[in-house]
Write a protein that holds these residues in place. Sequence first.
Motif, PDB file in Angstrom:
ATOM      1  N   LYS A 245     113.165  -6.825  15.291  1.00 52.60           N
ATOM      2  CA  LYS A 245     114.072  -6.220  14.338  1.00 52.60           C
ATOM      3  C   LYS A 245     114.404  -4.822  14.496  1.00 52.60           C
ATOM      4  CE  LYS A 245     111.844  -8.486  10.143  1.00 52.60           C
ATOM      5  NZ  LYS A 245     110.933  -8.337   9.001  1.00 52.60           N
ATOM      6  N   ARG A 246     115.231  -4.182  13.464  1.00 51.75           N
ATOM      7  CA  ARG A 246     115.529  -3.033  13.933  1.00 51.75           C
ATOM      8  C   ARG A 246     115.733  -2.057  12.719  1.00 51.75           C
ATOM      9  NH1 ARG A 246     114.688  -4.433  18.170  1.00 51.75           N
ATOM     10  NH2 ARG A 246     115.976  -4.842  20.064  1.00 51.75           N
ATOM     11  N   ILE A 247     115.738  -0.857  12.845  1.00 54.01           N
ATOM     12  CA  ILE A 247     115.890  -0.037  11.636  1.00 54.01           C
ATOM     13  C   ILE A 247     117.388   0.182  10.976  1.00 54.01           C
ATOM     14  CG2 ILE A 247     115.547   2.445  10.863  1.00 54.01           C
ATOM     15  CD1 ILE A 247     113.472   2.576  13.031  1.00 54.01           C
TER      16      ILE A 247
ATOM     17  N   ILE B   4     118.843   5.824  15.033  1.00 50.36           N
ATOM     18  CA  ILE B   4     119.292   5.119  16.431  1.00 50.36           C
ATOM     19  C   ILE B   4     118.340   5.045  17.461  1.00 50.36           C
ATOM     20  CG2 ILE B   4     120.983   5.272  18.225  1.00 50.36           C
ATOM     21  CD1 ILE B   4     122.911   5.809  15.607  1.00 50.36           C
TER      22      ILE B   4
ATOM     23  N   ASN C  77     115.590   3.027  17.149  1.00 52.87           N
ATOM     24  CA  ASN C  77     115.908   1.561  17.722  1.00 52.87           C
ATOM     25  C   ASN C  77     115.866   1.455  19.229  1.00 52.87           C
ATOM     26  OD1 ASN C  77     116.177   0.489  15.082  1.00 52.87           O
ATOM     27  ND2 ASN C  77     118.246   0.984  14.657  1.00 52.87           N
ATOM     28  N   HIS C  78     116.525   2.383  19.843  1.00 53.67           N
ATOM     29  CA  HIS C  78     116.453   2.399  21.108  1.00 53.67           C
ATOM     30  C   HIS C  78     114.871   2.073  21.895  1.00 53.67           C
ATOM     31  CE1 HIS C  78     120.499   4.832  21.653  1.00 53.67           C
ATOM     32  NE2 HIS C  78     120.745   3.256  21.485  1.00 53.67           N
TER      33      HIS C  78
ATOM     34  N   ILE D 117     112.520   0.992  19.985  1.00 53.23           N
ATOM     35  CA  ILE D 117     111.868  -0.536  19.718  1.00 53.23           C
ATOM     36  C   ILE D 117     112.415  -1.365  20.741  1.00 53.23           C
ATOM     37  CG2 ILE D 117     112.197  -2.246  17.968  1.00 53.23           C
ATOM     38  CD1 ILE D 117     112.012   0.102  16.030  1.00 53.23           C
ATOM     39  N   SER D 118     113.862  -1.180  21.087  1.00 52.70           N
ATOM     40  CA  SER D 118     114.215  -2.154  22.095  1.00 52.70           C
ATOM     41  C   SER D 118     113.427  -2.229  23.451  1.00 52.70           C
ATOM     42  CB  SER D 118     115.749  -1.789  22.382  1.00 52.70           C
ATOM     43  OG  SER D 118     116.569  -1.898  21.078  1.00 52.70           O
TER      44      SER D 118
END
Lengths: 548, 112
Positions: A250-252, A265, A268-269, A271-272
């Motif tokens: 999932k992403r924010i 952002i 999200n990087h 989390i990736s």
Amino acid sequence: MPVIGGLHRTLKGKAALFILLLSVIGLGTLAAMFLRTQREMLAEFEAERMQIVEHFVVGTLKPVMLTGHADLMSGIMASLHSAPGVQSLAIVRTNGIEAFTDDATMKKVNDRLGENRFSRILKEPVQIVPAGDPMLKRAVESGKSDFVRRDVAGDGTVTSLMYPIANEEPCHACHGDDHKVRGVLVATFGLSASEAGTLQSMFWFSGIAFVLLLLTAALTYLFIVRIMAGRVSNIVDQVNRIVEEDRFDKRIVIDADDEVGQLAISFNHFISSVEIYRIEEGREKERLEQTVFERTRELREKNDFIESDLKLARRIQQNLMPEKFPTPPEADFHAAYLPCLHIGGDYYDVFEMPNRHVGVFMADASGHGSSAALLVSIVKAIVSTAGKDISSPSYVVQIINNTLAKLTPDDSFVTLFYGVINLANGKMSYSLAGHPPPMVYNRDSGELQYLQTNGSLVGVFDFDRFEDSEYIFQHGDRLLVFTDGLVEAMGEDGKMFGRERLAELFKDARYERPDAMTRHLLDSLASYTGGAALADDVTLLVVDYKKG
Amino acid sequence: MKITMRVAGDVTILDMIGNMKSPADLEDFSGAVNAELDQNHLKLLLNFKDVGFVNSSGLGRLVLAAKKIGDKSGHLKVVNLAPDLDELFTFTRLKEKIGVFKAEDEALRSFQ
């Protein structure tokens, strides 16, 4: 989550109140300091203005006074009186009466000049300063100017000045040449109460406006912080949900293209990266599990091979040992063998030979396992074929040496004892090669002796020479041949069982039968080692010679 | 086992500490000896002062080392044997194959 929520609540509650109070106190202090500074600036401004006006008035009046034109003087005085900051202005005589207003002075000057320079001034004498005023008196007597400053209502300041005017040389025509103080300029400078009040109101207004501006800025700041904190808290909640649910796919949600959006952002990087790392970690784990599985299988296969090897070695060794010994009337033979865990390379045999001879053989191959078992197999094969020659045990040992030296690695060897006993006369020819010296104890005499070594390690040195020695058995002799596994067995104290201990036990058991004696020795050994596994094979061979 | 090297003239002395019985011990010993042979150091003195026990495999490695050095016309000698080991060297007659000395200076002189 607790920590982030705490931050948010703190921003909304106590911290906000704290910041507000801090702002009010700070800004109030700033405003007070501002007003104080303004007031000090005003006082300095007034003082400076007073000096300017003083210099201007004095500088203007003096030259005109010298001309002696009272009307011109009067006009200038009127003009100066209307100058900014000048509240009152007058020139008085030393008695405090305004100059140019009394006939007495006019007449005195006109008489001195001998002409009617000054006409009568149509003005009543005015007492500007009370006669005997201390300040006036000081000015007249000292000839130095003096001033006094006083506050007026509305934070204004008024300065009263007395400036003595001396009789200078150009005045001699009118006033003589006594150089005394002839009059005093009396002036009052400063703001009126209304002017000061207006100025103070302006300062207060500026201060309040300044405080209100700062308060507005602080409230605006808090409002923005609250909004931003709410957005940041929202991002944190989303991150926490991703972690708790283990959903790194999932992403924010990015709600705006501002700093908070950039923060989302960045998250999200991150989390990736975690997602990629976990995928790689999973693959690595699978690879590791596969490697462990393969290694375990290899180990199991190798272990099975070693087990199989050990079984083979054990079988070979068991087949090597004799099932029974000869039982001639002249001698009793008994042997005991304790294999170690790894299967050593011990081998013994007692066999009948031609012409009432008996061969007694013991060998100990270096190393363990199948390699040692293979070595003694070769030895047994040679002894079985060539060992029937009663003439020379060393001849057989020589063959064994030359054979092993060619067939085996350089660090493999055998130690051995090979004795050929003539039962008829008790003579024993023997070859003792690299082997622990056997003991002979005579029950009757109590004498203990060791057979002498006459050869080195077997199978190492090509064409090494081996010799025969002879021992003649006496009645009551008992021979004990053993391998080094017996004397080198380690006790619980880390010390070896040793040859001396063995010799003492050997002597102590002199009246026991050979089988009982070997059992006695092995029991003592087990007691000494505390039942620990043996590091090497232990072999004992006893020969009791009964005839002599 | 732990082995350290020092030099006295043209003689290399290997001070050995521990036992010579486990496969690791034997590898340590052979590795140290082979390293000296690789550098053509053919006068080796083994100091057994701190060696407690040598089993048959250890003895085999020792004999192998002596043979290797002998093949290159070098000399392997030992010094400071404990009583048990001295007895072992006696009845295996290794004293006739390998020089055994009680003191280091005596051993060093024997190389000259």
